[in-house]
Write a protein that holds these residues in place. Structure first.
Motif, PDB file in Angstrom:
ATOM      1  N   ALA A 142      -4.533  33.003  84.765  1.00 52.40           N
ATOM      2  CA  ALA A 142      -4.481  34.046  83.741  1.00 52.40           C
ATOM      3  C   ALA A 142      -3.070  34.185  83.174  1.00 52.40           C
ATOM      4  O   ALA A 142      -2.884  34.292  81.953  1.00 52.40           O
ATOM      5  CB  ALA A 142      -4.956  35.368  84.334  1.00 52.40           C
ATOM      6  N   GLU A 143      -2.064  34.192  84.064  1.00 51.30           N
ATOM      7  CA  GLU A 143      -0.688  34.363  83.603  1.00 51.30           C
ATOM      8  C   GLU A 143      -0.268  33.212  82.691  1.00 51.30           C
ATOM      9  O   GLU A 143       0.456  33.421  81.709  1.00 51.30           O
ATOM     10  CB  GLU A 143       0.254  34.475  84.795  1.00 51.30           C
ATOM     11  N   ARG A 144      -0.703  32.027  83.003  1.00 55.24           N
ATOM     12  CA  ARG A 144      -0.382  30.875  82.153  1.00 55.24           C
ATOM     13  C   ARG A 144      -0.852  31.107  80.724  1.00 55.24           C
ATOM     14  O   ARG A 144      -0.141  30.814  79.754  1.00 55.24           O
ATOM     15  CB  ARG A 144      -1.030  29.618  82.736  1.00 55.24           C
ATOM     16  N   ARG A 145      -2.062  31.632  80.577  1.00 53.34           N
ATOM     17  CA  ARG A 145      -2.591  31.918  79.249  1.00 53.34           C
ATOM     18  C   ARG A 145      -1.833  33.067  78.575  1.00 53.34           C
ATOM     19  O   ARG A 145      -1.486  32.984  77.397  1.00 53.34           O
ATOM     20  CB  ARG A 145      -4.079  32.274  79.343  1.00 53.34           C
ATOM     21  N   LEU A 146      -1.601  34.138  79.321  1.00 55.21           N
ATOM     22  CA  LEU A 146      -0.997  35.326  78.726  1.00 55.21           C
ATOM     23  C   LEU A 146       0.452  35.079  78.300  1.00 55.21           C
ATOM     24  O   LEU A 146       0.889  35.550  77.247  1.00 55.21           O
ATOM     25  CB  LEU A 146      -1.085  36.487  79.715  1.00 55.21           C
ATOM     26  N   ILE A 147       1.209  34.344  79.091  1.00 55.64           N
ATOM     27  CA  ILE A 147       2.586  34.020  78.718  1.00 55.64           C
ATOM     28  C   ILE A 147       2.607  33.131  77.463  1.00 55.64           C
ATOM     29  O   ILE A 147       3.517  33.225  76.637  1.00 55.64           O
ATOM     30  CB  ILE A 147       3.316  33.340  79.898  1.00 55.64           C
ATOM     31  N   ALA A 148       1.571  32.310  77.318  1.00 56.27           N
ATOM     32  CA  ALA A 148       1.488  31.442  76.140  1.00 56.27           C
ATOM     33  C   ALA A 148       1.028  32.194  74.889  1.00 56.27           C
ATOM     34  O   ALA A 148       0.891  31.586  73.817  1.00 56.27           O
ATOM     35  CB  ALA A 148       0.535  30.280  76.423  1.00 56.27           C
ATOM     36  N   GLY A 149       0.776  33.514  75.010  1.00 57.75           N
ATOM     37  CA  GLY A 149       0.363  34.298  73.854  1.00 57.75           C
ATOM     38  C   GLY A 149      -1.131  34.370  73.651  1.00 57.75           C
ATOM     39  O   GLY A 149      -1.602  34.867  72.628  1.00 57.75           O
ATOM     40  N   GLU A 150      -1.896  33.896  74.629  1.00 54.46           N
ATOM     41  CA  GLU A 150      -3.355  33.929  74.538  1.00 54.46           C
ATOM     42  C   GLU A 150      -3.900  35.094  75.363  1.00 54.46           C
ATOM     43  O   GLU A 150      -3.155  35.795  76.038  1.00 54.46           O
ATOM     44  CB  GLU A 150      -3.935  32.608  75.060  1.00 54.46           C
ATOM     45  N   THR A 151      -5.206  35.287  75.304  1.00 54.24           N
ATOM     46  CA  THR A 151      -5.860  36.230  76.207  1.00 54.24           C
ATOM     47  C   THR A 151      -6.415  35.450  77.392  1.00 54.24           C
ATOM     48  O   THR A 151      -6.516  34.219  77.344  1.00 54.24           O
ATOM     49  CB  THR A 151      -7.015  36.980  75.521  1.00 54.24           C
ATOM     50  N   ALA A 152      -6.756  36.176  78.437  1.00 51.19           N
ATOM     51  CA  ALA A 152      -7.341  35.540  79.621  1.00 51.19           C
ATOM     52  C   ALA A 152      -8.768  36.044  79.800  1.00 51.19           C
ATOM     53  O   ALA A 152      -9.137  36.542  80.859  1.00 51.19           O
ATOM     54  CB  ALA A 152      -6.487  35.823  80.850  1.00 51.19           C
TER      55      ALA A 152
END
Length: 489
Positions: free
Chosen positions: A206-216
């Motif tokens: 989840a953090e990988r997605r959120l840091i990239a500006g996406e939702t999880a």
């Protein structure tokens, strides 16, 4: 959110415990609540009425309030009608009818309005004061897992990316962890962030997605679990950390959860954003009621665990303040802040709030029927005590112990004898900021109609009535009638 100006809460009348002096107005400076409060009293002591008055006074002094409602009583704040006439009472008259009451709805409504008018007049409150209060406040009721009020998206920190990921990574991770723990509890799996490999896996993905500006969003996480975009977890290859078969089982469980119609209701509605909720708009002070009365005990603990983690993360983003900038009110804390060794998901963030929130100008008020329900660490951090009638020796001893822990040793013997014989709607008040002995205080009459717990149907009707009123006022303002919006936004 900026600090509010320091004001006074007109809570009622007070008199000395010993002596025959007449009662005097009891005014509590708002900043005294920065060091938190505990309200205790058995059923029928008037505890919920006192909390209602506290909330009314706080928002009247421009202090935003977040209310946690477990029993269904505090949505009665929706019933602080600006009129003292019988008309607004008619919709609620039938629910107050006693088993032998043969009066018509109109007669009951008239009697209710007459009683309310007389009671409020005794405290110097008339229609002018009611209208002024009504026009300065915005009441909002959120009902997780239900459409009775406004639904609440409990997995907002997963599925609706917060700007905290850009400027406050620590807070963002804390709220993400709480959301993932909620998901794992719903799956019947280990939710402990420090021990659960599944928690670590979902957090990293989840953090990988959120840091990239996406939702999880959970559907995307499910796909990542099956086809991970990472090869290692810590120092181990991913397959050694969580095997392919275990990941497949986790994905299947997530899919079952996603397919559940009941779970869908927890993923729609308002974003879980305390800062946004408590931001005044259009000159109106918000009071946000999160009602979990319709949930079972396990669901309440899960929902409120996520909520309080979000509250704690929000508090830690604030600047320091000695003034009261917001108030958190939790009515009936039984089971959510228990003594050691019990450790529900609500306990850690509430204890942390009681220890830390004062530095940021956020006060916490907790209430319970039974002082045995409360952790000592919470008791010792409260500067204001409002003690209603307590029936058992164990309850009275718990209060005395809590006061002694707070450094109030000299008052213990007096309180132990007094709280046993208190009358309804009278409280012993001990304020560490005030000089002298504790006092006896009778709260003023609430502006809100205290008609008991609301069912989901009644709550839906009350919210609809407020929405209709908001629309009527907006339409009038558009025609130049101009009193300002009555929106509970």
């Amino acid at each position: 959110m900026t600090s509010t100006t320091d004001g006074q809460l007109d809570l009622g009348h007070a008199t000395a415990i010993e002596g025959s002096a007449p009662p005097q107005p009891y005014q509590l400076p708002t900043h005294h609540l920065v060091t938190h409060a505990v309200v205790v009293g058995m059923t029928g002591s008037g505890k919920t009425g006192l909390l209602t008055v506290m909330v009314e006074e706080a928002i009247g002094e421009a202090v935003p309030v977040l209310v946690i409602d477990v029993k269904g009583d505090l949505p009665n704040l929706l019933l602080a009608f600006p009129s003292l006439g019988p008309e607004p009472m008619r919709a609620w008259a039938e629910s107050t009818r006693g088993p032998t009451d043969t009066r018509s709805v109109e007669e009951i409504a008239t009697a209710l309005s007459d009683k309310r008018r007389r009671a409020l007049a005794a405290w110097g409150i008339g229609e002018a004061e009611l209208r002024a209060w009504h026009e300065r406040t915005a009441i909002r009721v959120l009902t997780p897992g239900s459409t009775a009020g406004e639904p609440l998206h409990l997995l907002s920190s997963l599925e609706r990316r917060s700007s905290r990921w850009d400027h406050d990574l620590e807070s963002a991770r804390a709220t993400l962890s709480a959301a993932i723990s909620l998901v794992l509890r719903l799956l019947g799996r280990d939710p402990d962030p420090a021990k659960s490999r599944e928690h670590v896996l979902l957090s990293v993905l989840a953090e990988r997605r959120l840091i990239a500006g996406e939702t999880a969003e959970l559907g995307a996480l499910l796909a990542d679990v099956l086809e991970p975009p990472v090869e290692t977890m810590g120092a181990l290859p991913l397959d050694e950390f969580v095997s392919k078969s275990d990941r497949k089982a986790l994905a299947a469980a997530l899919n079952t959860l996603l397919a559940s119609p009941t779970f869908a209701s927890w993923r729609t509605g308002a974003t879980l954003d305390i800062g946004e909720w408590l931001t005044p708009r259009d000159g109106r002070t918000p009071a946000v009621i999160v009602s979990v009365a319709h949930l079972d005990d396990e669901e309440r603990a899960l929902v409120l665990g996520v909520l309080f983690e979000e509250v704690l993360s929000w508090v830690r983003t604030l600047q320091g303040s000695q003034r009261l900038r917001a108030l958190i009110v939790f009515d009936e804390v039984y089971g959510f802040l228990p003594p050691h060794p019990a450790n529900p998901p609500t306990k850690r963030p509430i204890v942390a709030l009681m220890k830390q929130a004062r530095a940021f100008g956020v006060g916490v008020v907790i209430a319970t029927q039974n002082p045995m329900d409360l952790d000592y660490r919470a008791l010792s951090n409260a500067g204001l005590w409002c003690i209603g009638r307590l029936q058992t020796d164990a309850d009275r001893e718990r209060v005395v112990d809590g006061l002694s822990t707070s450094g109030v040793v000299g008052d213990a013997r007096i309180l132990g004898k007094l709280v046993q014989r208190l009358r309804e709607r009278w409280f012993v008040v001990r304020n560490v900021h005030a000089e002298g002995a504790p006092v006896l205080m009778q709260p003023r009459w609430a502006m809100s109609l205290m008609r008991g717990p609301m069912t989901r149907t009644e709550l839906r009707a009350a919210c609809a009535a407020r929405d209709a009123e908001r629309s009527a006022v907006k339409a009038r303002d558009g025609d130049g009638g101009g009193m300002g919006s009555s929106a509970d936004e």
